[in-house]
Design a protein around this motif. Structure first.
Motif, mmCIF file in Angstrom:
data_model
loop_
_atom_site.group_PDB
_atom_site.id
_atom_site.type_symbol
_atom_site.label_atom_id
_atom_site.label_comp_id
_atom_site.label_asym_id
_atom_site.label_seq_id
_atom_site.Cartn_x
_atom_site.Cartn_y
_atom_site.Cartn_z
ATOM 1 N N GLN A 24 0.741 6.254 12.306
ATOM 2 C CA GLN A 24 -0.434 6.317 11.393
ATOM 3 C C GLN A 24 -0.416 5.416 10.197
ATOM 4 O O GLN A 24 -1.466 5.176 9.730
ATOM 5 C CB GLN A 24 -0.580 7.772 10.814
ATOM 6 N N HIS B 144 -2.992 5.233 -2.055
ATOM 7 C CA HIS B 144 -3.803 6.104 -1.451
ATOM 8 C C HIS B 144 -3.415 7.554 -1.584
ATOM 9 O O HIS B 144 -2.315 7.841 -1.116
ATOM 10 C CB HIS B 144 -4.133 5.594 -0.134
ATOM 11 N N THR B 145 -4.134 8.416 -2.265
ATOM 12 C CA THR B 145 -3.707 9.856 -2.421
ATOM 13 C C THR B 145 -4.644 10.679 -0.998
ATOM 14 O O THR B 145 -5.455 10.118 -0.338
ATOM 15 C CB THR B 145 -4.235 10.572 -3.588
ATOM 16 N N ASP B 146 -4.114 11.672 -0.961
ATOM 17 C CA ASP B 146 -4.753 12.767 -0.044
ATOM 18 C C ASP B 146 -4.438 12.057 1.361
ATOM 19 O O ASP B 146 -5.604 12.175 2.021
ATOM 20 C CB ASP B 146 -6.321 12.968 -0.330
ATOM 21 N N THR B 147 -3.400 11.388 1.589
ATOM 22 C CA THR B 147 -3.446 10.575 2.770
ATOM 23 C C THR B 147 -1.823 10.944 3.309
ATOM 24 O O THR B 147 -0.835 10.177 3.318
ATOM 25 C CB THR B 147 -3.480 9.258 2.674
ATOM 26 N N PHE C 14 1.013 5.424 0.496
ATOM 27 C CA PHE C 14 0.229 6.614 0.906
ATOM 28 C C PHE C 14 0.776 7.855 0.406
ATOM 29 O O PHE C 14 2.190 8.138 0.399
ATOM 30 C CB PHE C 14 0.328 6.587 2.361
ATOM 31 N N GLU C 15 0.389 8.788 -0.413
ATOM 32 C CA GLU C 15 0.668 9.953 -1.115
ATOM 33 C C GLU C 15 -0.151 11.091 -0.243
ATOM 34 O O GLU C 15 -1.451 11.288 -0.212
ATOM 35 C CB GLU C 15 0.459 9.957 -2.304
ATOM 36 N N ALA C 16 0.470 12.170 0.133
ATOM 37 C CA ALA C 16 -0.073 13.418 0.699
ATOM 38 C C ALA C 16 -0.674 14.055 -0.209
ATOM 39 O O ALA C 16 -1.769 14.823 0.222
ATOM 40 C CB ALA C 16 0.822 14.174 1.546
ATOM 41 N N ILE D 236 0.961 11.297 5.956
ATOM 42 C CA ILE D 236 1.522 10.678 6.974
ATOM 43 C C ILE D 236 2.487 11.430 7.827
ATOM 44 O O ILE D 236 3.595 11.685 7.355
ATOM 45 C CB ILE D 236 2.243 9.146 6.691
ATOM 46 N N GLU E 96 0.829 -1.246 -0.093
ATOM 47 C CA GLU E 96 0.099 -0.036 -0.017
ATOM 48 C C GLU E 96 0.929 1.389 0.038
ATOM 49 O O GLU E 96 2.058 1.206 0.684
ATOM 50 C CB GLU E 96 -0.824 -0.049 0.979
#
Length: 480
Positions: free
Chosen positions: A244, A234-237, A30-32, A239, A28
């Motif tokens: 988290q 997952h974008t708009d996520t 994770f992209e801010a 960390i 997975e």
């Protein structure tokens, strides 16, 4: 819970995720930001129908890096490779042009042509060995020691006061300095020289390609492969703390050392935390994008057919500009790196219009908009440029840092480019991607081999995570 969690969807985070997914692990990412890509994003920045690369635009390293060669990038992304890789204009309508053909390049460099050919020819002929040496950890025995020695000697020559010893005219030195200045470093310097010689050799060995549709196509190719092998993105996520993340067995972080400190500083050993706190970042850039009513009216013949143009004048002028930035000043006549993507990819702008991608170097954290200085330099070598500007958009170094957490002070290299910085990435270690936290690895441009869209930091980090945690080999990365 996934086997692997990856933070950051720049080319290095995505390459790490692709390797782990192809190894059969659940992954997975994770992209801010709202979109993946990091330094390989393409957006309609000013108006609909005009597609601008936010960071990188031209990709000689992407087609030559060991990771992307194994990934078979040219079979996944349509690449347009200009016959002229890059050029450097001089006053009076002259320009030095780096063709994909080394012989043609040398033939147009006048009296310095033979010297330029002798300098570059062994690097071009052995480009695979040069890439192997430069794209791995420096603290190892090279696979081809002879090529490494030749590359090292040429780096020492062009990175010291000897850099003009073999030349008599201005064309060849300007051509070499324009590429070396990519390093955002003092000129002459060993780090800038090494980077410039490698990039210059790539210009003759395979060219400097432009992805059709923009740099985002590279990120999308990686993302497609990750999803095809069961991974999720997952974008708009954002960390901010490791806690988290899901409790994955391995965590790969496409973040700068400051990001790791923010996420896990409380749990890092004191000596490693101090090393990350001492990590040095380089100077920044002010990026200026343009919408034009026509192609750039270069005074020198040939520059219209170059994918990249290094604007700044002679070697002495380029050095003066870069050294002013190193001293913390904004140069009046900055070095301006220019890409002309719509000259080779008509879909990047409506018919009859063009986009132009530029940036210049500025001190770290600068809030100064350098648009007027960039326009003045372009007008100097392309009279009438001002009249073609329909709209422009500037991103200061400080705003670059806001755009991407890894660009500390606007430093998109994620670490100062000097000899110490090449070895201390972010610590001096035979395995700098491995952190003291079990199962946690760094895979950003702050780790070897450093900046550039190569995917190599991600590959290296994934390789050690596979070995340490999962006892697995690196999988095949080609199309299957």
């Amino acid at each position: 819970m996934p086997d692997v969690a990856v933070v950051g969807s720049g080319p290095n985070g995505l390459s790490a995720a692709a390797v782990m997914a192809r190894a059969g692990l659940s992954v997975e990412v994770f992209e801010a930001a709202p979109k993946i890509g990091g330094g390989t994003r393409t957006i309609e920045l000013m108006r609909p129908g005009y597609f601008h690369d936010v960071c990188s635009a031209v990709h000689p390293m992407a087609v030559a890096s060991p990771f992307f060669r194994a990934f078979e990038l040219p079979r996944r992304v349509e690449l347009v490779t200009p016959e002229i890789s890059f050029g450097s204009p001089l006053d009076g309508g002259r320009a030095a042009l780096a063709y994909r053909s080394l012989d043609r390049t040398a033939s147009e460099l006048g009296q310095d042509g033979p010297a330029y050919r002798r300098l570059m020819e062994p690097l071009v002929r052995h480009i695979d060995a040069v890439m192997d040496f430069t794209q791995n950890q420096l603290l190892r025995i090279p696979r081809n020691p002879l090529v490494a020695a030749v590359y090292g000697l040429r780096t020492m020559e062009q990175g010291t006061g000897l850099w003009n010893a073999r030349f008599r005219d201005e064309l060849a030195p300007a051509l070499l300095s324009g590429v070396a200045a990519h390093a955002i470093s003092h000129l002459p310097s060993l780090a800038a020289s090494g980077a410039g010689l490698m990039l210059g050799a790539l210009g003759h060995a395979g060219g400097w390609p432009i992805p059709r549709g923009g740099s985002a196509s590279i990120a999308e190719a990686l993302a497609d492969d990750i999803r095809a092998h069961g991974g999720a993105i997952h974008t708009d996520t954002p960390i901010d703390r490791l806690e988290q993340l899901p409790a994955a067995r391995a965590t790969l972080l496409d973040v700068a050392p400051a990001g790791l400190l923010g996420m896990a500083g409380h749990s890092l050993p004191a000596h490693y935390r101090r090393a990350l706190e001492r990590f040095r970042y380089g100077n920044g850039s002010c990026k200026v994008d343009f919408i034009l009513s026509g192609p750039v009216p270069w005074q020198a013949a040939g520059l219209s057919d170059a994918g990249t143009v290094h604007v700044g004048g002679t070697r002495a002028e380029l050095a003066r500009s870069e050294n002013e930035v190193s001293a913390g000043r904004h140069p009046e006549r900055p070095y301006v790196l220019v890409a002309q993507p719509s000259r080779f990819d008509a879909g990047r702008a409506p018919e009859g219009r063009h986009i132009l991608w530029t940036y210049c170097h500025v001190p770290s954290g600068s809030t100064k908009d350098m648009t007027s200085h960039v326009v003045a330099q372009l007008e100097r070598f392309a009279p009438g440029f001002r009249d073609l500007v329909v709209e422009s958009h500037a991103i200061t170094a400080a705003e670059l840092a806001d755009y991407n957490r890894n660009y500390i002070g606007g430093d998109f290299s994620a670490g100062v480019m000097d000899v110490r910085g090449l070895v201390q990435k972010p610590v001096v270690s035979p395995v700098p991607w491995r952190t003291p936290l079990l199962g946690v690895y760094l895979c950003s441009s702050s780790t070897p081999p450093g900046p550039g869209v190569t995917g190599m930091p991600g590959l290296h980090a994934a390789k050690y995570a596979l070995k340490d945690i999962f006892k697995l080999p690196v999988p095949d990365l080609g199309l299957s």
